[in-house]
Structure formats: structure tokens, C-alpha cells
Motif scaffolding. Sequence first.
Motif, mmCIF file in Angstrom:
data_model
loop_
_atom_site.group_PDB
_atom_site.id
_atom_site.type_symbol
_atom_site.label_atom_id
_atom_site.label_comp_id
_atom_site.label_asym_id
_atom_site.label_seq_id
_atom_site.Cartn_x
_atom_site.Cartn_y
_atom_site.Cartn_z
ATOM 1 N N ARG A 109 26.521 26.393 21.699
ATOM 2 C CA ARG A 109 27.369 26.863 20.605
ATOM 3 C C ARG A 109 27.463 28.381 20.647
ATOM 4 O O ARG A 109 26.750 29.034 21.405
ATOM 5 N N PHE A 110 28.342 28.943 19.821
ATOM 6 C CA PHE A 110 28.464 30.393 19.716
ATOM 7 C C PHE A 110 27.315 30.939 18.878
ATOM 8 O O PHE A 110 26.856 30.295 17.935
ATOM 9 N N MET A 111 26.854 32.165 19.229
ATOM 10 C CA MET A 111 25.798 32.811 18.451
ATOM 11 C C MET A 111 26.303 33.041 17.031
ATOM 12 O O MET A 111 27.465 33.378 16.825
ATOM 13 N N GLN A 112 25.396 32.873 16.066
ATOM 14 C CA GLN A 112 25.717 33.032 14.652
ATOM 15 C C GLN A 112 24.859 34.131 14.041
ATOM 16 O O GLN A 112 23.858 34.547 14.625
ATOM 17 N N GLU A 113 25.241 34.562 12.857
ATOM 18 C CA GLU A 113 24.556 35.669 12.192
ATOM 19 C C GLU A 113 23.079 35.403 11.910
ATOM 20 O O GLU A 113 22.299 36.343 11.815
ATOM 21 N N ASN A 114 22.685 34.145 11.787
ATOM 22 C CA ASN A 114 21.278 33.845 11.491
ATOM 23 C C ASN A 114 20.434 33.681 12.762
ATOM 24 O O ASN A 114 19.250 33.369 12.676
ATOM 25 N N ASP A 115 21.012 33.909 13.941
ATOM 26 C CA ASP A 115 20.293 33.720 15.196
ATOM 27 C C ASP A 115 19.416 34.887 15.661
ATOM 28 O O ASP A 115 18.382 34.639 16.284
ATOM 29 N N PRO A 116 19.777 36.151 15.447
ATOM 30 C CA PRO A 116 19.028 37.249 16.076
ATOM 31 C C PRO A 116 17.511 37.211 15.918
ATOM 32 O O PRO A 116 16.786 37.368 16.904
#
Length: 171
Positions: free
Chosen positions: A9-16
Motif C-alpha cells: 500500500r501507499f505510505m500513510q501519515e501514521n507510518d513514520p
Amino acid sequence: MKLSTITIRFMQENDPAKVSEAFLAQGWNKPAEQYVRYVEEQKLGRHVTLVAEAEGDFAGYVNIIWEPDYPLFKEQGIPEIQDFNVLIRYRRQGIGTLLMDRAEELIRQRSAQAGIRVGLFSDYGPAQAMYVKRGYIPDGRGIYQNGEYMKYGQQVVVDDDLILALVKTWA
């Protein structure tokens, strides 16, 4: 370990934070700020970061840079696959292949070619072999480091910045 569910999937804001923590757990320092920047660049359309999850846990990622700075790729408008990483415990289970398949699929929608750069020492051996098996060939410009192509007789430091660029062309 046989994985039954792998998601790309595409990276999301809660991933870092969770990506950074996963790499820290295996002894690699990859700060969360790096991934916050990836999310911002993705929002701006400059690149895409694909994330792999195995059984719901972070397993790896790869970037697609739409307008890279590497000279040949920039001159010819070749998108670049960059910063390809799979956590050590998830390697050799098909996750890297799935990330590359999806990255190439996205690139193919916009370009007849994909570029990738790879380091030249043994740490990069598995990646070198994978890229060749996938049809990537050297770009013909030689070894590159810190903004310049290396010349005959030149002495260099062998590190992560000493690279060979490869290109894949779709028929």
C-alpha cells in the motif's frame, strides 16, 4: 516462516514512527523524520512510497522518484526506484519481489523505462542479483559517486554512495 497475508500500500501519515521503530529494532538508525518527509513528498506528487505489511506488521518499503537527480535518469525522464528496504526477518519470502512488482507497475503507467541505482560492495549483492534477474542492465555510464562519474585510475572510498545505475526497458 510462511506468510499468508502480504499487503502493498501507499505510505500513510501514521507510518513514520512505526517504520523507524521497526528498523531500530534490527539495529538500523532510520529516523522517523525521513519517513515524514516521504509522506510530504508523496502528497506533493514528487514520489510514491510503497509499504509492505506481512500479517499486518510493517515489513519493508520502496520509493519511486518521478524526477530523480541522477544525470541520465533526469535527462531522459526515467523514474527511479530508490531506497528499497525489507526488514531482515522478512527477507527471502517474496516481499521484495511484490514491492518491486508494484513499483514497476506504477512506473509503467507513466514511462517505458525504470531506473535504479545499486551499491557495489557485498552488502548489495542480493539486490544486484535481483535487479539483473528482473531485467535491469547497466546504463553504460560507469560507476558514479557524489555527483561525478569515476575515471580510470581514480581512487574512491567504497561506501553506500559508490553506485552503478541500471535501467529496465519495457517492450
